[in-house]
Design a protein around this motif. Sequence first.
Motif, PDB file in Angstrom:
ATOM      1  N   THR A 117       0.827  -1.206   0.000  1.00  0.00           N
ATOM      2  CA  THR A 117       0.000   0.000   0.000  1.00  0.00           C
ATOM      3  C   THR A 117       0.859   1.254   0.000  1.00  0.00           C
ATOM      4  OG1 THR A 117      -1.749  -1.186   1.179  1.00  0.00           O
ATOM      5  CG2 THR A 117      -1.839   1.221   1.214  1.00  0.00           C
ATOM      6  N   GLN A 118       1.909   1.252   0.826  1.00  0.00           N
ATOM      7  CA  GLN A 118       2.796   2.413   0.885  1.00  0.00           C
ATOM      8  C   GLN A 118       3.488   2.647  -0.459  1.00  0.00           C
ATOM      9  OE1 GLN A 118       1.583   3.907   3.762  1.00  0.00           O
ATOM     10  NE2 GLN A 118       3.687   4.650   3.829  1.00  0.00           N
ATOM     11  N   PHE A 119       4.001   1.575  -1.033  1.00  0.00           N
ATOM     12  CA  PHE A 119       4.698   1.713  -2.311  1.00  0.00           C
ATOM     13  C   PHE A 119       3.764   2.248  -3.387  1.00  0.00           C
ATOM     14  CE2 PHE A 119       6.206  -0.021  -6.386  1.00  0.00           C
ATOM     15  CZ  PHE A 119       7.506   0.466  -6.399  1.00  0.00           C
ATOM     16  N   PHE A 120       2.566   1.678  -3.466  1.00  0.00           N
ATOM     17  CA  PHE A 120       1.625   2.093  -4.493  1.00  0.00           C
ATOM     18  C   PHE A 120       1.156   3.522  -4.279  1.00  0.00           C
ATOM     19  CE2 PHE A 120      -2.654   2.410  -6.316  1.00  0.00           C
ATOM     20  CZ  PHE A 120      -2.396   2.049  -7.626  1.00  0.00           C
ATOM     21  N   ALA A 121       0.928   3.913  -3.025  1.00  0.00           N
ATOM     22  CA  ALA A 121       0.445   5.266  -2.738  1.00  0.00           C
ATOM     23  C   ALA A 121       1.443   6.317  -3.194  1.00  0.00           C
ATOM     24  CB  ALA A 121       0.160   5.415  -1.247  1.00  0.00           C
ATOM     25  N   HIS A 122       2.734   6.073  -2.980  1.00  0.00           N
ATOM     26  CA  HIS A 122       3.745   7.047  -3.387  1.00  0.00           C
ATOM     27  C   HIS A 122       4.060   6.953  -4.880  1.00  0.00           C
ATOM     28  CE1 HIS A 122       5.173   8.789   0.505  1.00  0.00           C
ATOM     29  NE2 HIS A 122       4.458   7.763   0.955  1.00  0.00           N
ATOM     30  N   LEU A 123       3.744   5.831  -5.505  1.00  0.00           N
ATOM     31  CA  LEU A 123       3.943   5.706  -6.950  1.00  0.00           C
ATOM     32  C   LEU A 123       2.799   6.359  -7.718  1.00  0.00           C
ATOM     33  CD1 LEU A 123       5.751   4.386  -9.148  1.00  0.00           C
ATOM     34  CD2 LEU A 123       4.211   2.414  -9.055  1.00  0.00           C
ATOM     35  N   ALA A 124       1.581   6.205  -7.209  1.00  0.00           N
ATOM     36  CA  ALA A 124       0.401   6.715  -7.918  1.00  0.00           C
ATOM     37  C   ALA A 124       0.078   8.161  -7.579  1.00  0.00           C
ATOM     38  CB  ALA A 124      -0.805   5.829  -7.589  1.00  0.00           C
ATOM     39  N   SER A 125       0.831   8.759  -6.684  1.00  0.00           N
ATOM     40  CA  SER A 125       0.552  10.147  -6.291  1.00  0.00           C
ATOM     41  C   SER A 125       0.590  11.078  -7.496  1.00  0.00           C
ATOM     42  CB  SER A 125       1.573  10.607  -5.244  1.00  0.00           C
ATOM     43  OG  SER A 125       1.418  11.985  -4.978  1.00  0.00           O
ATOM     44  N   ASN A 126      -0.342  12.031  -7.537  1.00  0.00           N
ATOM     45  CA  ASN A 126      -0.371  13.013  -8.622  1.00  0.00           C
ATOM     46  C   ASN A 126       0.692  14.093  -8.455  1.00  0.00           C
ATOM     47  OD1 ASN A 126      -2.548  11.755  -9.885  1.00  0.00           O
ATOM     48  ND2 ASN A 126      -4.043  12.884  -8.665  1.00  0.00           N
ATOM     49  N   ASP A 127       1.339  14.151  -7.299  1.00  0.00           N
ATOM     50  CA  ASP A 127       2.387  15.149  -7.092  1.00  0.00           C
ATOM     51  C   ASP A 127       3.620  14.780  -7.905  1.00  0.00           C
ATOM     52  OD1 ASP A 127       0.776  16.475  -5.285  1.00  0.00           O
ATOM     53  OD2 ASP A 127       1.541  15.352  -3.570  1.00  0.00           O
ATOM     54  N   PRO A 128       4.225  15.737  -8.592  1.00  0.00           N
ATOM     55  CA  PRO A 128       5.426  15.417  -9.380  1.00  0.00           C
ATOM     56  C   PRO A 128       6.617  15.152  -8.479  1.00  0.00           C
ATOM     57  CG  PRO A 128       4.989  17.772  -9.448  1.00  0.00           C
ATOM     58  CD  PRO A 128       3.831  17.153  -8.727  1.00  0.00           C
ATOM     59  N   VAL A 129       7.637  14.513  -9.047  1.00  0.00           N
ATOM     60  CA  VAL A 129       8.894  14.267  -8.336  1.00  0.00           C
ATOM     61  C   VAL A 129       9.952  15.212  -8.884  1.00  0.00           C
ATOM     62  CG1 VAL A 129       8.407  11.875  -7.783  1.00  0.00           C
ATOM     63  CG2 VAL A 129       9.480  12.425  -9.963  1.00  0.00           C
ATOM     64  N   GLU A 130      10.926  15.540  -8.045  1.00  0.00           N
ATOM     65  CA  GLU A 130      11.978  16.474  -8.460  1.00  0.00           C
ATOM     66  C   GLU A 130      13.186  15.691  -8.961  1.00  0.00           C
ATOM     67  OE1 GLU A 130      14.732  19.907  -6.373  1.00  0.00           O
ATOM     68  OE2 GLU A 130      12.600  19.808  -5.861  1.00  0.00           O
ATOM     69  N   ARG A 131      13.706  16.120 -10.094  1.00  0.00           N
ATOM     70  CA  ARG A 131      14.842  15.458 -10.703  1.00  0.00           C
ATOM     71  C   ARG A 131      15.795  16.485 -11.312  1.00  0.00           C
ATOM     72  NH1 ARG A 131      13.020  11.902  -8.232  1.00  0.00           N
ATOM     73  NH2 ARG A 131      12.211   9.880  -8.941  1.00  0.00           N
ATOM     74  N   VAL A 132      17.050  16.081 -11.508  1.00  0.00           N
ATOM     75  CA  VAL A 132      17.939  16.806 -12.407  1.00  0.00           C
ATOM     76  C   VAL A 132      17.564  16.371 -13.820  1.00  0.00           C
ATOM     77  CG1 VAL A 132      20.335  17.181 -13.106  1.00  0.00           C
ATOM     78  CG2 VAL A 132      19.755  16.915 -10.683  1.00  0.00           C
ATOM     79  N   PHE A 133      17.491  17.324 -14.752  1.00  0.00           N
ATOM     80  CA  PHE A 133      16.910  17.022 -16.058  1.00  0.00           C
ATOM     81  C   PHE A 133      17.638  15.887 -16.771  1.00  0.00           C
ATOM     82  CE2 PHE A 133      16.376  17.847 -20.658  1.00  0.00           C
ATOM     83  CZ  PHE A 133      15.009  17.646 -20.726  1.00  0.00           C
ATOM     84  N   ASN A 134      18.974  15.821 -16.645  1.00  0.00           N
ATOM     85  CA  ASN A 134      19.677  14.758 -17.369  1.00  0.00           C
ATOM     86  C   ASN A 134      19.454  13.380 -16.740  1.00  0.00           C
ATOM     87  OD1 ASN A 134      21.257  14.880 -15.095  1.00  0.00           O
ATOM     88  ND2 ASN A 134      23.103  15.592 -16.121  1.00  0.00           N
ATOM     89  N   GLU A 135      18.794  13.307 -15.572  1.00  0.00           N
ATOM     90  CA  GLU A 135      18.418  12.011 -15.001  1.00  0.00           C
ATOM     91  C   GLU A 135      17.119  11.476 -15.586  1.00  0.00           C
ATOM     92  OE1 GLU A 135      20.247  12.330 -10.489  1.00  0.00           O
ATOM     93  OE2 GLU A 135      18.113  12.595 -10.819  1.00  0.00           O
ATOM     94  N   VAL A 136      16.312  12.357 -16.180  1.00  0.00           N
ATOM     95  CA  VAL A 136      15.044  11.924 -16.758  1.00  0.00           C
ATOM     96  C   VAL A 136      15.347  11.105 -18.016  1.00  0.00           C
ATOM     97  CG1 VAL A 136      12.840  12.682 -17.712  1.00  0.00           C
ATOM     98  CG2 VAL A 136      13.922  13.993 -15.876  1.00  0.00           C
ATOM     99  N   PRO A 137      14.790   9.897 -18.165  1.00  0.00           N
ATOM    100  CA  PRO A 137      15.076   9.080 -19.353  1.00  0.00           C
ATOM    101  C   PRO A 137      14.833   9.858 -20.648  1.00  0.00           C
ATOM    102  CG  PRO A 137      13.881   7.780 -17.740  1.00  0.00           C
ATOM    103  CD  PRO A 137      13.899   9.190 -17.215  1.00  0.00           C
ATOM    104  N   PHE A 138      15.676   9.583 -21.662  1.00  0.00           N
ATOM    105  CA  PHE A 138      15.621  10.347 -22.904  1.00  0.00           C
ATOM    106  C   PHE A 138      14.242  10.287 -23.540  1.00  0.00           C
ATOM    107  CE2 PHE A 138      20.256   9.209 -22.876  1.00  0.00           C
ATOM    108  CZ  PHE A 138      20.707  10.496 -22.661  1.00  0.00           C
ATOM    109  N   LEU A 139      13.646   9.116 -23.619  1.00  0.00           N
ATOM    110  CA  LEU A 139      12.355   8.997 -24.274  1.00  0.00           C
ATOM    111  C   LEU A 139      11.269   9.734 -23.511  1.00  0.00           C
ATOM    112  CD1 LEU A 139      12.338   5.279 -25.496  1.00  0.00           C
ATOM    113  CD2 LEU A 139      12.885   7.351 -26.766  1.00  0.00           C
ATOM    114  N   VAL A 140      11.402   9.824 -22.191  1.00  0.00           N
ATOM    115  CA  VAL A 140      10.430  10.576 -21.392  1.00  0.00           C
ATOM    116  C   VAL A 140      10.577  12.067 -21.673  1.00  0.00           C
ATOM    117  CG1 VAL A 140       9.676  11.108 -19.046  1.00  0.00           C
ATOM    118  CG2 VAL A 140      10.376   8.789 -19.626  1.00  0.00           C
ATOM    119  N   GLN A 141      11.815  12.539 -21.865  1.00  0.00           N
ATOM    120  CA  GLN A 141      12.029  13.943 -22.199  1.00  0.00           C
ATOM    121  C   GLN A 141      11.304  14.335 -23.473  1.00  0.00           C
ATOM    122  OE1 GLN A 141      16.221  14.816 -22.380  1.00  0.00           O
ATOM    123  NE2 GLN A 141      16.662  13.836 -20.418  1.00  0.00           N
TER     124      GLN A 141
END
Length: 517
Positions: A187-211
Motif C-alpha cells: 500500500t505504501q509503495f503504491f500510494a507514493h507511486l500513484a501520487s499526482n504530485d510530481p517528483v523532483e529530478r535533475v533534467f539529465n536524469e530523466v530518461p531520454f524517451l520521457v524527455q
Amino acid sequence: MTCFAPEDRVRVSPRHLGGAGLNRLTDALSPLIHPFGWPRSATPRPGASPSTAPTAASSSTSPPSDPADRWWTVAHHEPYWEVQFCRQTPIEAIAAVTQALLQLVGDTRHAERILSASTLTETADLSAWTTTTKGPATVFPSPDEHCRPVHEPDTEVPWRFEPSLFDGFDTHWTATLTRDAPEQLVTQFFAHLASNDPVERVFNEVPFLVQLDDGALITPASGATVNPPHPPLRRPDRPGARRPTPETMTATSTLPERLLALGANFTRHHDVLQSITLLRGPNPAGNLLRHIPAIQSLAREALEVSDALRAAPRLYHSPDVRAAMERSLQLAALATFAADHLIDTVDILQNAAHARRAEAVARHGEALREAGRRTTLAGRLTSLGAEDCLATTHLLACELHRQRLAPAHRPQAFSPAQRTALEAVAAGHITLDRLLDKPQVQRGGARVTISTIRSLEARGLVHREPCTLVLHDERVHLTPDGCRTLAAALGQPRSTTPATERPVARPTATATRAAAR
C-alpha cells in the motif's frame, strides 16, 4: 527541442516515468539511520554500499552490472519475505517502503506522517488508476497505461510492478514483493507511486524517451513561471475511463505517409552530417548547434508515430503493428543518441576555442579530430533511417490493407521501373549529377534512369533539392503526392510479371517441323 539545460532541476509527472533520481539515493536510508537510530553496517561484497539492519528486517542497496538487475533488496527473516527494486525505480516509492519498516519492529513514532490511511483500491480510485480482473490476476493500469501493477495472490511473487514507456531504453524498471510481504508495504509503495504530485529530478536524469514524450509533464522546479515544454498529463474523469485517443493521421497525411516523410527527413539529416564543410570555417560548433534541433525533431516525430499507432481506433495490435511501433521507438532512440553525440561535440569544440593561446593550436587540432569522430558516429547511428522508415511503411501499409483500414486512395498506375525508382527515392538512394545528367544510386541494386525520374517529376511524385554531398548536385525526394501514391501501392500485392514484358515469341516454322520429325 527542450528548453532545459542538463543540470536544471525539474518536476516530472507521472512518477513512474521520472526515473530513479540517483542523486538522492540516500533519501531512502537517511530517515532510518539518523532520526530513528538504525545501525549502519558494511556489506562484505566489494563495491556494495552500506545497509541497515534492524532486528527483524534489513534493507540494502548494491549496484549491479546490469541496470535491469536488482538494485535494492528489503528482506525479512521469520517469516521470510523479500522486496526487490531495479535501478530506475523512483526513490520516493522506495523510501515509502523503508520508512514503513519501522512499524514492523514496533516503532510507531511519526506513524501519522508515514503511513497511508487508504487501502490500495481506494488509492487507485483516488488517483484515477483503473482496476481490472484477468482470471486470477488483478491489474491496476495507470491513466497513461504505461504502468500496470499486477497482483496474483496464488504465486510465489504475488505483486509485480513493471512500468515502461513502450519498452523504451532506460524507462523500464521492476519492483517485486514475495509471498508473506506485509500488505502495508504494498500500500505504501503504491500510494507514493500513484501520487499526482510530481517528483523532483535533475533534467539529465530523466530518461531520454520521457524527455521527448508528450504524455509526461516536465516543469521547472523553481524560478519564474515559464510555459512547460509538454502538455499536462490528461487523466480520465472517472475510474475505468480510458484516456483520449489521438488522431492517427494529420489533416493531409496518413501514418504510412508520415513514415515516408520521416524517412526523407532522415536522409536530409544524413546529408548534412556527411558534408565536408560542417567542421570547417570560423565556427564549426555553431554549424553543429544549428543542426541539433533538426535531429531532435526526428526523435519526436518517430515517437509521435508510435503513439498514434498505439492509440489508433479499431487497429488490432497484430505482430506486424507491434513491430512497426517498436521500429519507430528504435528510430527515436537512435536519433536521440545521435543528438547527444552532437551536443558533446559542440562542448569539445567550445572548450578548445577557450583554451589559452599557447595550447590553442594543439587543442584545436585534437578537438577537430574528436569532433569528426563523434559526428561520424552520429551519422552512422541514423544512416539507415530512411530505409527503416520505408520497411516500416511497407509492413504497416500491408497490415492496414489486411485489416481493411487503409484509406480509400487508389494508387496511380505506374510501371515496375517507376515503382522501383519511387522505392529507391524513399530509401534515400537517388542523387543526380547535373554534369552527366544521370541519377546515381548510392546503395542497393536498383537500376534507375533519368527518363524514369523525369516521368515521375512530370506526374508530381518526386522533386529535386540541392544536395550538400560532394559530386552529388541534387537529391531526389518524394512529394506529398508521391508519399501518398507509394504508401497506397505498398499496401497492394506487387505484380510478379512486369507490364512491359514482351510476349513470348512464336516458334519458327523450321523449329516446328524439326519437332514433328
